[in-house]
Design a protein around this motif. Structure first.
Motif, PDB file in Angstrom:
ATOM      1  N   TYR A  71       0.847  -1.199   0.000  1.00 46.99           N
ATOM      2  CA  TYR A  71       0.000   0.000   0.000  1.00 46.99           C
ATOM      3  C   TYR A  71       0.881   1.247   0.000  1.00 46.99           C
ATOM      4  N   PRO A  72       0.991   1.943  -1.137  1.00 51.46           N
ATOM      5  CA  PRO A  72       1.855   3.137  -1.200  1.00 51.46           C
ATOM      6  C   PRO A  72       1.401   4.251  -0.269  1.00 51.46           C
ATOM      7  N   GLU A  73       0.127   4.234   0.144  1.00 50.22           N
ATOM      8  CA  GLU A  73      -0.336   5.285   1.050  1.00 50.22           C
ATOM      9  C   GLU A  73       0.271   5.154   2.451  1.00 50.22           C
ATOM     10  N   ILE A  74       0.786   3.983   2.804  1.00 51.33           N
ATOM     11  CA  ILE A  74       1.372   3.819   4.139  1.00 51.33           C
ATOM     12  C   ILE A  74       2.671   4.615   4.271  1.00 51.33           C
ATOM     13  N   PRO A  75       3.611   4.525   3.324  1.00 47.58           N
ATOM     14  CA  PRO A  75       4.791   5.402   3.434  1.00 47.58           C
ATOM     15  C   PRO A  75       4.431   6.887   3.395  1.00 47.58           C
ATOM     16  N   ILE A  76       3.424   7.252   2.603  1.00 45.39           N
ATOM     17  CA  ILE A  76       3.005   8.655   2.564  1.00 45.39           C
ATOM     18  C   ILE A  76       2.456   9.072   3.923  1.00 45.39           C
ATOM     19  N   GLY A  77       1.593   8.230   4.482  1.00 44.32           N
ATOM     20  CA  GLY A  77       1.048   8.516   5.803  1.00 44.32           C
ATOM     21  C   GLY A  77       2.130   8.543   6.869  1.00 44.32           C
ATOM     22  N   ALA A  78       3.145   7.685   6.720  1.00 43.65           N
ATOM     23  CA  ALA A  78       4.237   7.664   7.694  1.00 43.65           C
ATOM     24  C   ALA A  78       5.015   8.970   7.652  1.00 43.65           C
ATOM     25  N   ALA A  79       5.233   9.483   6.448  1.00 45.36           N
ATOM     26  CA  ALA A  79       5.934  10.763   6.334  1.00 45.36           C
ATOM     27  C   ALA A  79       5.145  11.874   7.013  1.00 45.36           C
ATOM     28  N   TYR A  80       3.845  11.898   6.783  1.00 46.01           N
ATOM     29  CA  TYR A  80       2.995  12.909   7.416  1.00 46.01           C
ATOM     30  C   TYR A  80       3.023  12.775   8.940  1.00 46.01           C
ATOM     31  N   ALA A  81       2.831  11.550   9.428  1.00 54.17           N
ATOM     32  CA  ALA A  81       2.791  11.333  10.871  1.00 54.17           C
ATOM     33  C   ALA A  81       4.113  11.714  11.521  1.00 54.17           C
ATOM     34  N   GLY A  82       5.218  11.352  10.891  1.00 60.82           N
ATOM     35  CA  GLY A  82       6.522  11.685  11.453  1.00 60.82           C
ATOM     36  C   GLY A  82       6.739  13.178  11.566  1.00 60.82           C
ATOM     37  N   LEU A  83       6.355  13.908  10.534  1.00 61.32           N
ATOM     38  CA  LEU A  83       6.514  15.366  10.557  1.00 61.32           C
ATOM     39  C   LEU A  83       5.637  15.995  11.631  1.00 61.32           C
ATOM     40  N   ALA A  86       9.827   6.096   0.498  1.00 58.10           N
ATOM     41  CA  ALA A  86       9.132   5.869  -0.768  1.00 58.10           C
ATOM     42  C   ALA A  86       9.623   4.631  -1.501  1.00 58.10           C
ATOM     43  N   HIS A  87      10.693   3.989  -1.015  1.00 58.71           N
ATOM     44  CA  HIS A  87      11.282   2.866  -1.740  1.00 58.71           C
ATOM     45  C   HIS A  87      11.430   1.655  -0.823  1.00 58.71           C
ATOM     46  N   PRO A  88      11.067   0.467  -1.306  1.00 56.67           N
ATOM     47  CA  PRO A  88      11.194  -0.749  -0.490  1.00 56.67           C
ATOM     48  C   PRO A  88      12.645  -0.993  -0.095  1.00 56.67           C
ATOM     49  N   GLY A  89      12.811  -1.633   1.057  1.00 52.79           N
ATOM     50  CA  GLY A  89      14.151  -1.986   1.479  1.00 52.79           C
ATOM     51  C   GLY A  89      14.394  -1.666   2.934  1.00 52.79           C
ATOM     52  N   PRO A  90      15.620  -1.922   3.397  1.00 54.24           N
ATOM     53  CA  PRO A  90      15.952  -1.689   4.812  1.00 54.24           C
ATOM     54  C   PRO A  90      15.767  -0.236   5.238  1.00 54.24           C
ATOM     55  N   GLY A  91      16.001   0.709   4.317  1.00 51.53           N
ATOM     56  CA  GLY A  91      15.843   2.116   4.659  1.00 51.53           C
ATOM     57  C   GLY A  91      14.416   2.446   5.037  1.00 51.53           C
ATOM     58  N   ARG A  92      13.448   1.946   4.272  1.00 49.13           N
ATOM     59  CA  ARG A  92      12.041   2.171   4.599  1.00 49.13           C
ATOM     60  C   ARG A  92      11.706   1.531   5.942  1.00 49.13           C
ATOM     61  N   GLN A  93      12.141   0.304   6.149  1.00 45.20           N
ATOM     62  CA  GLN A  93      11.821  -0.383   7.398  1.00 45.20           C
ATOM     63  C   GLN A  93      12.391   0.375   8.588  1.00 45.20           C
ATOM     64  N   ALA A  94      13.614   0.884   8.458  1.00 50.28           N
ATOM     65  CA  ALA A  94      14.230   1.620   9.562  1.00 50.28           C
ATOM     66  C   ALA A  94      13.431   2.874   9.890  1.00 50.28           C
ATOM     67  N   ARG A  95      12.936   3.576   8.865  1.00 53.73           N
ATOM     68  CA  ARG A  95      12.149   4.794   9.111  1.00 53.73           C
ATOM     69  C   ARG A  95      10.793   4.457   9.736  1.00 53.73           C
ATOM     70  N   LEU A  96      10.183   3.363   9.310  1.00 55.99           N
ATOM     71  CA  LEU A  96       8.911   2.966   9.899  1.00 55.99           C
ATOM     72  C   LEU A  96       9.081   2.563  11.357  1.00 55.99           C
ATOM     73  N   VAL A  97      10.184   1.906  11.675  1.00 58.55           N
ATOM     74  CA  VAL A  97      10.461   1.560  13.069  1.00 58.55           C
ATOM     75  C   VAL A  97      10.679   2.827  13.894  1.00 58.55           C
ATOM     76  N   ALA A  98      11.385   3.812  13.319  1.00 59.47           N
ATOM     77  CA  ALA A  98      11.590   5.078  14.022  1.00 59.47           C
ATOM     78  C   ALA A  98      10.261   5.775  14.275  1.00 59.47           C
ATOM     79  N   LEU A  99       9.368   5.723  13.298  1.00 56.67           N
ATOM     80  CA  LEU A  99       8.044   6.311  13.486  1.00 56.67           C
ATOM     81  C   LEU A  99       7.290   5.565  14.584  1.00 56.67           C
TER      82      LEU A  99
END
Length: 414
Positions: A116-128, A143-156
């Motif tokens: 669901y591409p809206e989840i990374p978008i929502g994560a960016a909004y929530a984090g800000l 915005a891109h799959p991989g460890p970087g996205r997972q790390a940011r979601l964990v930080a959120l």
């Protein structure tokens, strides 16, 4: 007690979050608590009920995007169920007002972000909104799959829980998943109970007749979306194996709104198109008829945090076959549901056994009903109200419990 429940999922949406929120709010109100529910509603003011927030439908999705409006009345507890605009507004408002906050973690955002591409978008909004200083490289990673996205979601996740007095996990699986993000935020395991079955109205015979299913045909039922995170490929591959043993078997897939063409393509590949009944969602009060018309609930997902349909099926005396070992334990009794490895051969064998081995099937049904009776709505409500009453006040300046650095709620045992 005055409680604000906040959810970005509107109650008419036929999915687990809306069902859980609706069940919880109804139980609290019936017990005499003053509950305000803030959730998406119609755009026009004249059509909205109290607590509903103006929202717009999201194209190709069963969701509504609501304005980030916080609760508007004094409350003793804010209970947030989602991390969209409404949920984030609720968390921020509670921190400002010094109101203790409960957050129920209904969705595995890390697993769902791949679909669901809206989840990374929502994560960016929530984090800000919650004070994370996202930079351009952080937004790129989201915005891109991989460890970087997972790390940011964990930080959120850590930031969300830092704004939370206590986290409710609807299963032990979810509690374990969230433990690394929780920090000092305590986690309580509190599954949503299944509603009591509706009265039997000869549903089995009538529904089978309407679908053109013979009265003696073995019927597998899957309830929920047919989107990739629910693993429809595994379900159809396992069903193809069942058909080799039981040629008259049918599969009813209830709740498929999106990806219907993809599901039909998979069904053609496995040669089960003629035995598949691909049905759109129905109102919640009509789902019970499908439980009664079926012989086994087939649950192929490994991304659910609770799987509310598992307990719902068991209240109707429908045995469950699944592949997620982390959700196999039933709330209430500690017994486990039948579980197989997530492969077509193993899952197909398990489904066939539940359809053909009468004594074992009867034991599975008995254990499922016992667990549903044990983890009742009354028990859930008592645990939830006890949790609310135990919450310490929050210091608006720091966002933490006043003078209660070592506070921990009593953990419900189920």
């Amino acid at each position: 007690m005055r409680i604000a429940h906040v959810s970005d999922s509107h109650l008419t949406n036929p999915e687990g979050v809306a069902t859980s929120v609706g069940t919880t709010v109804a139980l609290l109100r019936a017990a005499g608590h003053r509950v305000a529910l803030y959730c998406p509603g119609p755009l026009l003011r004249c059509c909205r009920r109290p607590g509903e927030v103006p929202s717009l439908s999201v194209p190709t999705r069963p969701y509504r995007l609501a304005l980030p409006r916080p609760p508007s009345a004094p409350v003793d507890v804010v209970h947030v169920h989602t991390t969209g605009p409404l949920g984030v507004a609720g968390l921020r408002w509670a921190a400002t007002e010094g109101v203790p906050t409960v957050l129920t973690w209904h969705t595995d955002l890390v697993a769902y972000a791949a679909h669901y591409p809206e989840i990374p978008i929502g994560a960016a909004y929530a984090g800000l909104r919650l004070g994370l200083r996202w930079r351009a490289r952080d937004l790129w990673a989201l915005a891109h799959p991989g460890p970087g996205r997972q790390a940011r979601l964990v930080a959120l996740g850590r930031t969300l829980l830092a704004h939370t007095t206590v986290l409710i996990a609807p299963s032990a699986k979810t509690a374990a998943m969230m433990a690394t993000m929780a920090g000092r935020t305590p986690i309580v395991v509190l599954p949503t109970p299944a509603a009591a079955p509706h009265a039997d109205a000869d549903d089995r015979r009538r529904l089978r007749a309407r679908l053109g299913i013979p009265a003696d045909a073995p019927v597998l039922l899957a309830v929920g979306r047919a989107t990739p995170e629910k693993n429809p490929e595994l379900l159809l591959a396992a069903f193809a194996q069942v058909r080799r043993e039981l040629p008259t078997a049918r599969l009813v897939l209830l709740g498929a709104r999106r990806h219907r063409l993809a599901v039909r393509r998979i069904a053609r590949r496995y040669g089960v198109t003629g035995a598949l009944h691909l049905l759109r969602p129905v109102p919640r009060h009509r789902v019970g008829a499908y439980y009664r018309a079926a012989d086994v609930l087939a649950f192929a997902s490994t991304t659910d945090t609770q799987g509310l349909v598992l307990a719902e099926a068991e209240t109707y005396g429908l045995p469950v076959a699944m592949v997620d070992t982390l959700l196999a334990e039933r709330p209430g009794t500690g017994t486990t549901r039948p579980v197989a490895e997530p492969s077509p051969a193993a899952f197909g064998t398990l489904l066939t056994r539940l359809l053909t081995e009468r004594e074992w099937r009867a034991a599975v049904i008995r254990d499922g009903r016992a667990a549903a009776t044990s983890w009742s709505a009354e028990r859930y409500l008592a645990e939830l109200v006890t949790l609310y009453a135990s919450l310490p006040p929050v210091d608006p300046a720091s966002g933490t419990a006043r003078g209660c650095s070592s506070w921990r709620p009593s953990m419900p045992r189920w």
